[in-house]
Each structure stands twice: as C-alpha cells, then as structure tokens.
Design an enzyme around this catalytic site. Structure first.
Site, PDB file in Angstrom:
ATOM      1  N   HIS A  68     -45.485   0.427 -37.743  1.00  0.00           N
ATOM      2  CA  HIS A  68     -45.769  -0.659 -37.166  1.00  0.00           C
ATOM      3  C   HIS A  68     -46.918  -1.488 -37.076  1.00  0.00           C
ATOM      4  CE1 HIS A  68     -47.268   1.181 -33.639  1.00  0.00           C
ATOM      5  NE2 HIS A  68     -45.957   1.757 -33.402  1.00  0.00           N
ATOM      6  N   HIS A 103     -40.589  11.811 -25.747  1.00  0.00           N
ATOM      7  CA  HIS A 103     -40.880  10.217 -26.084  1.00  0.00           C
ATOM      8  C   HIS A 103     -39.804   9.658 -26.710  1.00  0.00           C
ATOM      9  CE1 HIS A 103     -43.122   6.839 -26.945  1.00  0.00           C
ATOM     10  NE2 HIS A 103     -43.804   7.411 -28.302  1.00  0.00           N
ATOM     11  N   GLU A 125     -39.653   6.950 -28.394  1.00  0.00           N
ATOM     12  CA  GLU A 125     -39.990   5.886 -29.534  1.00  0.00           C
ATOM     13  C   GLU A 125     -39.003   6.720 -31.046  1.00  0.00           C
ATOM     14  OE1 GLU A 125     -44.071   5.256 -30.139  1.00  0.00           O
ATOM     15  OE2 GLU A 125     -43.586   3.456 -31.534  1.00  0.00           O
ATOM     16  N   ASP A 182     -39.466   7.411 -33.922  1.00  0.00           N
ATOM     17  CA  ASP A 182     -39.844   8.418 -34.716  1.00  0.00           C
ATOM     18  C   ASP A 182     -39.614   9.791 -34.356  1.00  0.00           C
ATOM     19  OD1 ASP A 182     -41.795   7.662 -33.207  1.00  0.00           O
ATOM     20  OD2 ASP A 182     -43.561   7.695 -34.127  1.00  0.00           O
ATOM     21  N   HIS A 238     -47.629   7.121 -24.507  1.00  0.00           N
ATOM     22  CA  HIS A 238     -48.260   5.566 -24.248  1.00  0.00           C
ATOM     23  C   HIS A 238     -46.991   4.705 -24.043  1.00  0.00           C
ATOM     24  CE1 HIS A 238     -46.627   4.792 -28.525  1.00  0.00           C
ATOM     25  NE2 HIS A 238     -46.320   6.071 -28.579  1.00  0.00           N
ATOM     26  N   ASP A 263     -46.965  12.345 -28.294  1.00  0.00           N
ATOM     27  CA  ASP A 263     -48.081  11.626 -29.092  1.00  0.00           C
ATOM     28  C   ASP A 263     -49.509  11.745 -29.104  1.00  0.00           C
ATOM     29  OD1 ASP A 263     -46.210  10.487 -30.709  1.00  0.00           O
ATOM     30  OD2 ASP A 263     -46.263   8.511 -29.944  1.00  0.00           O
ATOM     31  N   TYR A 323     -55.918   7.052 -34.923  1.00  0.00           N
ATOM     32  CA  TYR A 323     -54.702   7.225 -34.043  1.00  0.00           C
ATOM     33  C   TYR A 323     -55.159   6.557 -32.605  1.00  0.00           C
ATOM     34  CZ  TYR A 323     -50.044   8.606 -32.233  1.00  0.00           C
ATOM     35  OH  TYR A 323     -48.956   8.537 -31.792  1.00  0.00           O
ATOM     36  N   HIS A 359     -47.494  14.176 -33.923  1.00  0.00           N
ATOM     37  CA  HIS A 359     -47.556  13.801 -35.339  1.00  0.00           C
ATOM     38  C   HIS A 359     -48.800  14.642 -35.861  1.00  0.00           C
ATOM     39  CE1 HIS A 359     -45.388   9.983 -35.507  1.00  0.00           C
ATOM     40  NE2 HIS A 359     -45.772   9.671 -34.126  1.00  0.00           N
TER      41      HIS A 359
END
Lengths: 53, 401
Positions: free
Chosen positions: B28, B82, B84, B86, B148, B167, B195, B228
């Site tokens: 993104h 989380h 999100e 991914d 986040h 994350d 990151y 990640h």
C-alpha cells in the site's frame, strides 16, 4: 475538569495538560476545544470521545 | 492439504506456519524491495491454536505448513490479533475448510472483521490482561489498540516466553531464514527501521507507553514472534532498544535534502544546499524523487533532524511528486524536525511558498529564508543555497548542544 477518552485509540484528553501538539492551552475544558480539533493520536473527531472514568 | 511447504519449529510446541511473499514490491504505497512474509503460528497444546493467518492467496501455503505438523481440522482456536488483510485475509476461506470451536479477537476487531468479510461468524472477545488456558500452554492478551490499527492486540505465552507481537517489531523481508540470528544485523536494522518509519511512526507515543508497560510487567520474553519478517530470539535487546530510540525520534546530526526537478535547476540547488550542510559537519542525504521512493525518504527521516525540500514551479504549483511525498510524510507525523525550502521557476514561482506551507502543516520549524531562483541558478544563487545549508546546519548544532 473532566477528562475524556478517545473510543478509537484510547488517548485521554486531560484539560489540565491541554493538547500542546495542536496548540491547545493547558486549562482548556473538553467542550471548549477549538472547532475541528481531532484526536492527536488517531485523528477522529470529538464525537468519538467519551467521559473518562 | 499436504504439500512442499513445511512448518518451522519456533520452540517446543510452537511452529511458524506462515507464507513467504518473494514478489511483493508495493505494500500500500510502501516499496518492499525485499518482499515480505505473513507469519502465522501454530500452538500445539491440548487445544490446538492458530495465531493469525496469511494474505488470502497464500492460504494453500499455510495449510501445507500446518499439515506438516498436524491435521488442520484439529485446530480448536484461531486468534486474530490484527484485522488487516495481510493477516486476516485467509480467514473466510479457512473457515470453510476447518471448523474451530472459537475465533478469538479484541472487542474492536469484531466490527472490523464484520466490515471486511460481511459474515455472521461468531467471535469470542478477550480483554486486556485476560488469560486463556490452551492445555499445557496459555496465552495472556495485551490490548495494543492503535498499534497500528484500533483493533490491534498482542499475546504472550508465559510457558515459552513468546510474545506474539503482530505488526510490532516486524519488517518486510522475504527470506528462507526464519530467525534474526541467521541474518545480518545491519539488514535487520535497515528493514525494521523502514517498517517503523512507514507504518509505526505516527503511533510513537503508544510505542513508548507499551515498552514501559511491558518492562513493568517483568515478562520473561525469550522470543518475539511478529507477523512480518524474521522471528526475534538472538537480537531481542537490539530490536527493543531500536524501538525505544525510534519512538523518541532521537535525531542525529543529519539532514535530508529531498527535491524533484524539471531541467536540473532544483537538482543543482539541492546539491549546493547539501555542500553547505556538509561544510558544518552535518551528515546529508540528497534524495531526488526521480530516483527515490517516498518510503525510502521516510526511512532516512527516521533519525534526521532537518528536512530541506526543493521543487520547481510547474504551472503555478509544486511539482506533483513533492506533494505526494509531503502528504504521505504528514500522515506519518515525524516529530521535531527543522527545515527550509528552495526552488526554481520560469515566471511566477509559487512552489517555494507552497512548500513552506506544507512544512508548517507538518509542524516543521522553518529556520532559514527560502531561496527561489528564476530559470537557472548562477554562482550567486548557488552561494545562497550553500548559505541556506549552513544556517540549517548551525541551527541543528544549537539544538543538539
């Protein structure tokens, strides 16, 4: 003076401290925050805040 | 569901069952030149638990890795830290393949998942500090809202000393190595910094509070398992101290000069500004937006004290790449920068004032008059650029002393 908490991110607005990052002076009550003031952490408006207990 | 993808044991009873995305180059708007991983973890306790999932297209890879350890149908609990996509994107399809007893998340994630998946799947919510017995192992949940996203949480397995940090402490880095101590430390620092600068930086006050809180809890953290990049086990002290450093944005004597150019005038000015900064002992990165991605500029901003921006005026406006950068940067809220602006123009010359306006919007303190040159700078103009660099450098020195 009453503190308010952001429902989204948990930031607490404390009138005793104000919000220096947005030039809000210490001593400013929550209901006297300038129009357009947003949470300094996540950016939501005052309608997303609740009284902090 | 077996296949070539195998699980990797993180510690006794806990396995990495994620996916490696070797080809990801744009996350993104953040350039991911080294790809990424989507880390999911399998806890093989009496109640088998899956911690997070992967990006939707990687579901078969995750299933293959899980199947290398157990029959996926034995998973009783899925924890989603989380929402999100991914990390949660594979959930709807996964729940068609297996039938866990519970899907577990923070209260806020219930709405977030509903608005992603438009489903009627029941969700069990957990609160900050709540513990869950998995039979032999357990998890304690930590509310990390707005780190986040609003629904973000972490969890800790006290029996193994593992912090599942979603994350937090992550990086975009595809590698066959699963652990930090198998990779060069400079690479870990670079990708973790990138990151942090591009994802975590706006929430630095929350990072500071989290670090203090975790320190106060006296947890025996032996492994940090993020969503990640590599798993931390050998360099936990390093990544935690980097987060402490970055969350305070401890700037060094460093300036970033970032610009774009049409016919080379602003580029020449940028290099002259840089010479002025260097002459005063300030480290400089000169970054053309023709040659550098916005997310790489952010990485350099992470420890910089000054930001100097330059742009030609094109049809009464700033060059559009500079607006792209400065809008992106504003959202990431780098604190405590000083700066200045310069530019070149043909007839009207609005760009410098507009640049200064954008710097002020980001709360950058402007510490030098701007330099704005008609057409091509001559020797006197370049001296003015050099002087701009000198005055910003002196201000940086005075702030450091």
């Amino acid at each position: 003076m009453k503190k308010y908490i952001c429902n989204v991110c948990g930031y607490v607005y404390d009138p005793a401290e104000g919000d220096p990052s947005n030039n809000v002076a210490a001593g400013t009550p929550f209901d006297k925050l300038p129009a357009g003031w947003v949470c300094p952490v996540c950016g939501v408006g005052v309608d997303e805040f609740s009284p902090f207990v | 569901m077996k296949g070539p993808f195998k699980a990797v044991e993180v510690c006794k009873g806990i396995f990495w069952v994620g996916a490696i995305d070797w080809t990801l180059r744009d996350f993104h708007g953040y350039s991911t030149g080294r790809g990424s991983t989507y880390n999911a973890y399998l806890i093989v306790a009496e109640h088998v638990t899956l911690v997070d999932t992967v990006k939707a297209p990687f579901l078969p890879e995750m299933m293959s890795r899980i199947s290398s350890v157990i029959d996926p149908e034995k998973i009783e609990y899925i924890i989603t830290h989380h929402t999100e996509m991914d990390h949660s994107g594979a959930l709807p399809e996964l729940l068609k393949l297996i039938h866990p007893k519970k899907l577990i998340s923070s209260t806020t994630a219930v709405d977030a998942m509903q608005r992603h998946f438009h489903w009627d799947t029941p969700v069990t919510t957990v609160k900050d500090g709540e513990s869950m017995d998995l039979g032999g192992l357990s998890l304690t949940f930590l509310d990390t809202r707005m780190l986040h996203w609003p629904e973000s949480m972490m969890s800790y397995c006290p029996e193994r000393g593992v912090l599942f940090s979603q994350d937090g402490f992550g990086m975009h880095l595809a590698s066959s190595e699963r652990f930090d101590d198998e990779l060069p430390i400079h690479l870990l620092r670079f990708e973790a910094a990138k990151y942090y600068a591009n994802i975590v930086m706006p929430f630095s006050p929350i990072v500071k509070r989290l670090l203090e809180r975790v320190q106060g809890l006296n947890l025996d953290i032996r492994i940090i398992a993020p969503d990640h990049g590599p798993i931390w086990r050998g360099c936990i002290g390093d990544i935690v101290s980097w987060y402490a450093e970055w969350s305070e944005r401890r700037a060094i004597l460093k300036a970033v000069v970032v610009y774009d150019t049409m016919w080379g005038s602003s580029a020449l000015m940028a290099r002259s500004v840089a010479e002025g900064l260097t002459s005063e002992g300030v480290s400089v990165k000169v970054m053309s937006l023709g040659a550098n991605h916005r997310s790489d500029v952010m990485t350099e901003i992470l420890d910089a004290g000054a930001l100097i921006v330059g742009s030609p005026t094109i049809n009464n406006n700033i060059f559009p790449t500079m607006v792209d950068l400065l809008v992106y940067m504003k959202g990431l809220k780098p604190a405590g920068l000083i700066g200045a602006a310069f530019g070149s123009f043909g007839w009207s010359g609005e760009s410098v004032k507009q640049l200064e306006g954008l710097l002020k919007d980001m709360k950058v303190e402007i510490v030098s008059d701007s330099v704005n040159v008609k057409y091509v700078p001559d020797a006197t103009d370049l001296d003015s650029c050099f002087a701009l660099g000198v005055s910003v450098a002196r201000k940086l020195h005075s702030l450091k002393s």
